[in-house]
Design a protein around this motif. Structure first.
Motif, PDB file in Angstrom:
ATOM      1  N   UNK A  99       0.778  -1.441   0.019  1.00 39.79           N
ATOM      2  CA  UNK A  99       0.149   0.020   0.044  1.00 39.79           C
ATOM      3  C   UNK A  99       0.936   1.163   0.019  1.00 39.79           C
ATOM      4  N   UNK A 100       2.097   1.272   0.592  1.00 37.64           N
ATOM      5  CA  UNK A 100       2.746   2.621   0.888  1.00 37.64           C
ATOM      6  C   UNK A 100       3.687   2.815  -0.396  1.00 37.64           C
ATOM      7  N   UNK A 101       4.063   1.648  -1.276  1.00 41.07           N
ATOM      8  CA  UNK A 101       5.313   1.733  -2.128  1.00 41.07           C
ATOM      9  C   UNK A 101       5.283   2.552  -3.120  1.00 41.07           C
ATOM     10  N   UNK A 102       4.284   3.161  -3.593  1.00 42.93           N
ATOM     11  CA  UNK A 102       4.011   4.366  -4.404  1.00 42.93           C
ATOM     12  C   UNK A 102       4.476   5.659  -3.810  1.00 42.93           C
ATOM     13  N   UNK A 103       4.629   5.483  -2.722  1.00 38.13           N
ATOM     14  CA  UNK A 103       4.795   6.893  -1.659  1.00 38.13           C
ATOM     15  C   UNK A 103       6.613   6.744  -1.404  1.00 38.13           C
ATOM     16  N   UNK A 104       7.208   5.900  -2.216  1.00 37.08           N
ATOM     17  CA  UNK A 104       8.589   5.821  -1.790  1.00 37.08           C
ATOM     18  C   UNK A 104       9.501   7.243  -2.006  1.00 37.08           C
ATOM     19  N   UNK A 105      10.547   7.557  -1.122  1.00 33.39           N
ATOM     20  CA  UNK A 105      11.308   8.518  -1.351  1.00 33.39           C
ATOM     21  C   UNK A 105      10.647  10.225  -1.145  1.00 33.39           C
ATOM     22  N   UNK A 106       9.574  10.175  -0.845  1.00 39.67           N
ATOM     23  CA  UNK A 106       8.919  11.335  -0.554  1.00 39.67           C
ATOM     24  C   UNK A 106       9.594  11.927   0.722  1.00 39.67           C
ATOM     25  N   UNK A 117      -1.335  14.846   4.074  1.00 38.07           N
ATOM     26  CA  UNK A 117      -2.049  13.723   2.960  1.00 38.07           C
ATOM     27  C   UNK A 117      -0.947  13.666   1.755  1.00 38.07           C
ATOM     28  N   UNK A 118       0.225  13.305   2.049  1.00 41.56           N
ATOM     29  CA  UNK A 118       1.358  13.353   0.893  1.00 41.56           C
ATOM     30  C   UNK A 118       0.801  12.187  -0.242  1.00 41.56           C
ATOM     31  N   UNK A 119       0.992  12.575  -1.394  1.00 38.59           N
ATOM     32  CA  UNK A 119       0.663  11.809  -2.347  1.00 38.59           C
ATOM     33  C   UNK A 119       1.560  11.716  -3.572  1.00 38.59           C
ATOM     34  N   UNK A 123      -1.303   7.520  -5.445  1.00 42.54           N
ATOM     35  CA  UNK A 123      -1.524   6.988  -4.037  1.00 42.54           C
ATOM     36  C   UNK A 123      -1.595   8.296  -2.913  1.00 42.54           C
ATOM     37  N   UNK A 124      -2.179   8.167  -1.945  1.00 47.20           N
ATOM     38  CA  UNK A 124      -2.305   9.253  -0.894  1.00 47.20           C
ATOM     39  C   UNK A 124      -2.084   8.625   0.334  1.00 47.20           C
ATOM     40  N   UNK A 153      -8.453  14.891   2.004  1.00 51.40           N
ATOM     41  CA  UNK A 153      -8.688  15.508   0.453  1.00 51.40           C
ATOM     42  C   UNK A 153      -7.280  15.970   0.034  1.00 51.40           C
ATOM     43  N   UNK A 154      -7.275  16.090  -1.405  1.00 50.24           N
ATOM     44  CA  UNK A 154      -5.841  16.315  -2.012  1.00 50.24           C
ATOM     45  C   UNK A 154      -5.230  17.210  -1.166  1.00 50.24           C
ATOM     46  N   UNK A 155      -3.932  16.973  -0.561  1.00 51.01           N
ATOM     47  CA  UNK A 155      -3.079  17.728   0.143  1.00 51.01           C
ATOM     48  C   UNK A 155      -3.568  18.448   1.342  1.00 51.01           C
TER      49      UNK A 155
END
Ligand code: EPU
Length: 323
Positions: A99-106, A117-119, A123-124, A153-155
């Motif tokens: 679930x979190x993998x798309x949010x790598x390296x943020x 709500x980083x995205x 993914x968010x 919501x978005x960010x």
């Protein structure tokens, strides 16, 4: 002695009153003595310090602990707000939690991720949240927020909208133990060879980010400086008639446009104010090429906002928070 507050834009920021806390008890004790206004900071990756002398008091959560409990097909992971976000993503990938993998390296910390709500890459963080444990600085008490109360919501979130009322202590995430991937964004699927695995997706996201986004260790930036604007269907239809190639995405309340594209197409990429400029590889990112001041970055952001508005009639809103 004033304490330097790290921030990825590389601006001078010093606080006379700086406090670190690991739990609600320590935070309450710090707050009792701390001059206002109160500013909680994570990794300083979304903040623009407008003055070198930061007013009031700055707080940083040092809790990087975690504990996991498994359920049927899922795992709940309770994480200290001070853990680096990407350490959390790595923890998930290493343990085969999905679930979190798309949010790598943020960049940034877990607590800030839940506020902001980083995205990225479809993914968010908010959609992984099971609960958020905060300290309510108005009531002077700890409190737990469940997803239907977080107003994600978005960010955006209730925490972001409440000024600095809630300081995050822990975030509980719910991740899947059953393999599933979200690879439809951009070319993510195309950059993975063979069957996807969590590690392959993480590696692909990291490679994409490294190719497009500046490394804060090398060049100062706060990631996306502006949010992607959401416009009405009518506004979008009129714009699309003039610009058929304009990127757009469905969004709550209308159509989401790409701020990077708007900035690029309105000819802002070469704009500079002092050492503040627009990143060559991605127009949504304002960079500090050396000794930019906060005033330089603010002026550049204003110039870009005015130019985009004059060309497209769309007003950009900053994602970065100025303090
Ligand atoms: N584009 C241009 N010129 C540019 C940059 C982008 O024409 O200089 C176009 C691209 O070709 C694409 C569109 O704009 O068609 C969107 O670009 P991209 O896919 O890079 O994503 P973004 O919407 O600009 C958002 C997030 C990023 C996140 C990426 C990837 C926001 C404000 N930003 O950017 O998040 O990494 O998607 O998912 O939503 C951040 O918040 O700090 C951040 C980096």
């Amino acid at each position: 002695m004033p304490v330097r507050i790290p921030n990825t834009l590389g601006l001078d920021a010093f606080a006379d009153n700086y406090y670190e806390y690991a739990d609600a008890g320590q935070l309450a004790a710090c707050l009792a003595a701390a001059p206002k206004p109160w500013l909680p900071v994570g990794g300083g990756s979304n903040l623009l310090f407008s003055k070198p002398a930061v007013e009031g008091s700055v707080f940083h959560c040092t809790d990087t602990s975690w504990e996991a409990s498994r359920g049927n097909g899922y795992v709940r992971v309770r994480v200290g707000a001070g853990m680096r976000w990407d350490d959390f993503v790595k923890l998930c990938v290493d343990n085969e939690w999905y679930g979190a993998e798309n949010l790598s390296l943020i960049p940034g910390d877990v607590g800030a991720a839940a506020v902001q709500n980083i995205g990225a890459y479809g993914a968010e963080a908010g959609s992984l949240v099971s609960s958020v444990e905060v300290y309510d600085t108005v009531e002077g008490l700890p409190r737990v927020f469940f997803p239907d109360e977080c107003e994600y919501a978005y960010r955006s979130s209730i925490f972001k909208k409440s000024g600095k009322r809630y300081f995050v202590l822990k975030v509980v995430f719910k991740l899947s133990l059953i393999p599933s991937f979200s690879l439809n964004y951009g070319n993510l699927a195309g950059s993975i060879e063979g069957e996807p695995t969590l590690q392959k997706v993480r590696d692909a996201v990291i490679a994409t980010r490294q190719a497009k986004l500046p490394d804060p260790e090398v060049i100062g930036s706060a990631g996306s400086f502006f949010m992607n604007p959401v416009v009405s269907e009518e506004t979008f239809a009129a714009l699309q008639a003039r610009y058929p190639d304009m990127p757009h995405y469905p969004a709550a309340g209308g159509v989401k446009l790409s701020a990077g594209w708007l900035i690029d197409r309105s000819g802002c990429k070469s704009m500079t104010v002092g050492d503040a400029g627009v990143y060559e590889k991605h127009a949504l990112i304002l960079v500090n090429r050396g000794h930019a001041t906060a005033a330089d970055i603010i002026r550049l952001a204003e110039d870009i906002t005015a130019k985009v508005e004059s060309v497209f009639g769309v007003r950009l809103q900053p994602e970065v928070e100025t303090v």
